[in-house]
Scaffold this motif. Structure first.
Motif, short mmCIF file in Angstrom:
data_model
loop_
_atom_site.label_atom_id
_atom_site.label_comp_id
_atom_site.label_asym_id
_atom_site.label_seq_id
_atom_site.Cartn_x
_atom_site.Cartn_y
_atom_site.Cartn_z
N ARG A 292 1.04 -1.52 -0.25
CA ARG A 292 -0.05 0.07 -0.42
C ARG A 292 0.55 1.22 0.16
O ARG A 292 0.29 2.12 -0.50
N SER B 293 -0.05 6.86 2.11
CA SER B 293 -0.24 5.68 3.71
C SER B 293 1.18 5.35 4.19
O SER B 293 1.32 4.86 5.75
N GLU C 229 -4.63 -8.72 -0.55
CA GLU C 229 -5.29 -6.96 -0.63
C GLU C 229 -6.43 -7.07 -1.20
O GLU C 229 -6.97 -5.83 -1.30
#
Length: 630
Positions: free
Chosen positions: A504, A511, A538
């Protein structure tokens, strides 16, 4: 497994697969052993023998292509800042003290006026007539080794430096409770009655050996050795310090093929480099002809793709010793059959699967020891399966043997399913975890460290860490891991590093605040960033499209392709169930087509053959032609 006196060298050859190219290096060091007239062009029973013809052609080719021979003195001067080496400097070295160095090599050195380093095992020079040394395909007797008169004649010629290859460290010693024979210079001897050799006793043994070798060389040659060439390339910084105190300031291993030695380091930096870092050498193996040598020296090793399999030692462990032995054999055979370049081997026990170490697989005073197993498996993978082994270790995720200390140091997690972790801002955490890494390195043989995916901080965890600034928090955890590497490197020099990175922060750079992770500083800090390219984890709707997007983000990052490994998943943990083998094949091929160079996968169920051997070999073999002959 009992290892012959020379088998460990084969594992050192794997270093050639992952070092940086010598484009900016100033010194090439070549390592030879036996040079004979009757060596088969290929397939000689002694893989470390080189024919006299090929050796002479090596000298011709090196000279014709601008390489300039240098002496040990020139190297010492360059490292001390008293001079610089010429462009494309090359140093010839000859290990073990074989008679052929005098009968076949020395005449050519005089003809070419090329200096060289000869490093005998002094106990072999002194070998009694009724004794023999197991050496390759046959036992060697006193007539196979140099005499002191021959060594003195070569030294007096001014061309040959006589170094030490130890007095009696060119052998294996019991290195763990399972009987593996590991290199004497770095092994804490295991005995059933008293356990592991104490550090003080190990130090005394190494010092006594080097003193004996030094005294013999000084008495018979007239000059004490200034160089230590470590048997099997096995050494550590403490051993190098002992050698330095005895006047052997220059040391050699086999970890690579070239290096810079005259980069202008000053003061303490230069002293640290000179005393702690051994110089790399390129091992002459399987009788390379001049085309082989030229091809190796011209090959850009940085373009080689890494293929890594991450292995749970928890799956190998079994309370039944017989079943454990079978599990080890199955794992090693499977890795040999697949043919990856690297195995990332779990060194900690996590039987409940929460991501934190409940125990470790090596001797430790801070952690419970589930079994003294890591060194056994790592050694067999390195020597039998011919792979480089990284110790896969937590950074913060430890459950300490001291329950009260654990309560004081553990982060109060604010979310569900977080890995139990220790506070990286508390100095006690770094002290304890550094000790654990040092214990691992002092008792095991491995090539690198894989820092586990527990090295993260949520934005609401320890808000004062790094002043609350995301980039500073990211760098703080990087600095923490670098301190762990330093602790381990005292006992295992030149460790490579890899660190898991969540996907991510790559796809959504903002993030970083939620993880204290970011690709760019990882690329700068670690040799390899192990990107968790796991679309099913994910919950990606289109796994292939998700991977293509991730690949594009890495390609757009400077050094991204060169230093990032895409670690694929072979299990859908949401079900849980193995992913089809076609998925691993398709994803690996798509990523290679997208320009991704380094690939790996996790987990590997070696007992259940998942992924299947065929699928794993097709996706992860580092061999040029990975398929079995029919």
């Amino acid at each position: 497994m009992i290892v012959s006196t020379r088998a460990w060298i084969a594992a050192a050859l794997l270093a050639l697969l992952s070092v940086l190219p010598p484009a900016h290096a100033s010194l090439l060091v070549l390592s030879y052993h036996d040079v004979r007239d009757d060596v088969a062009p290929k397939g000689d029973p002694d893989p470390y023998a080189v024919s006299t013809t090929n050796f002479a052609q090596h000298l011709d080719w090196l000279r014709a292509h601008g390489y300039q021979a240098v002496s040990v003195q020139q190297v010492i001067d360059a490292r001390a800042g008293r001079g610089t080496l010429p462009n494309k400097a090359v140093l010839l070295t000859f290990d073990d003290g074989l008679r052929s160095v005098y009968t076949h090599v020395f005449p050519l050195l005089r003809a070419y006026n090329w200096p060289a380093l000869v490093a005998p095992v002094t106990s072999w020079v002194e070998l009694p007539a009724d004794q023999a040394v197991p050496y390759g395909p046959r036992d060697f007797t006193t007539g196979d080794f140099l005499t002191w008169a021959q060594l003195r004649e070569m030294h007096d010629s001014g061309l040959v430096e006589i170094g030490s290859h130890s007095h009696d460290l060119h052998r294996g010693l019991p290195g763990n409770p399972f009987g593996n024979q590991t290199p004497a210079a770095v092994t804490r001897i295991w005995s059933e009655g008293s356990g592991y050799e104490r550090e003080a006793a190990w130090r005394a043994r190494i010092e006594a050996d080097l003193q004996a070798s030094r005294a013999l060389i000084e008495r018979n040659i007239g000059q004490a050795p200034r160089v230590i060439v470590w048997p099997y390339a096995a050494y550590n910084d403490v051993a190098n310090g002992i050698a330095t105190a005895l006047g052997m300031d220059l040391s050699f291993d086999l970890e690579g093929r070239a290096q810079a030695t005259d980069l202008g380091l000053q003061g303490e930096d230069r002293a640290d480099q000179a005393s702690l870092a051994s110089l790399a050498r390129l091992l002459m193996h399987r009788n390379p002809d001049v085309r082989d040598l030229a091809g190796e020296l011209r090959r850009d090793l940085s373009l080689d793709g890494m293929r890594a399999i991450q292995v749970d030692l928890d799956y190998v462990y079994d309370a039944d010793p017989a079943q454990l032995a079978r599990n080890v054999d199955v794992l090693v055979q499977r890795i040999q059959d697949i043919g990856p370049s690297h195995v990332w081997l779990q060194a900690f026990a996590d039987p409940d699967g929460d991501g934190a170490a409940e125990a470790v697989y090596f001797p430790s005073r801070h952690m419970p020891v589930r079994a003294d197993l890591f060194n056994r498996v790592a050694w067999q993978l390195r020597t039998r399966a011919q792979v480089r082994v990284y110790a896969w270790m937590p950074v913060l995720g430890f459950k300490l043997a001291d329950a009260n200390l654990q309560r004081e140091l553990q982060i109060e997690a604010t979310g569900e399913n977080e890995i139990p972790r220790l506070d990286p801002g508390d100095p006690r955490t770094l002290d304890i975890v550094s000790d654990i890494y040092a214990e691992l390195a002092a008792n095991s043989h491995f090539d690198g460290l894989l820092f586990h995916d527990d090295a993260y901080l949520r934005d609401d965890e320890i808000p004062g860490y790094g002043g609350g600034v995301p980039a500073a928090r990211t760098q703080g955890l990087i600095d923490f891991t670098m301190a762990l590497k330093t602790a381990a490197q005292r006992w295992r020099p030149k460790l490579m590093t890899a660190r898991n990175l969540f996907a991510r922060p790559v796809l959504e750079p903002a993030s970083e605040a939620w993880f204290a992770q970011r690709l760019e500083p990882f690329l700068a800090a670690y040799d390899t960033t192990a990107l968790m390219a796991m679309p099913h984890m994910e919950q990606a709707d289109d796994p292939q499209a998700w991977l293509r997007t991730l690949a594009a983000a890495v390609r757009a990052t400077p050094d991204g392709v060169e230093r990032t490994l895409f670690e694929l998943q072979t299990v859908d943990w949401r079900v849980p169930a193995p992913l089809p083998g076609d998925t691993l094949r398709a994803q690996s091929r798509m990523l290679q087509a997208a320009g991704i160079r380094h690939l790996g996968y996790y987990p590997d169920d070696f007992i259940g053959n998942q992924p299947t051997l065929e699928d794993a070999r097709d996706a992860m073999s580092a061999r040029a032609f990975p398929y079995l002959e029919r």
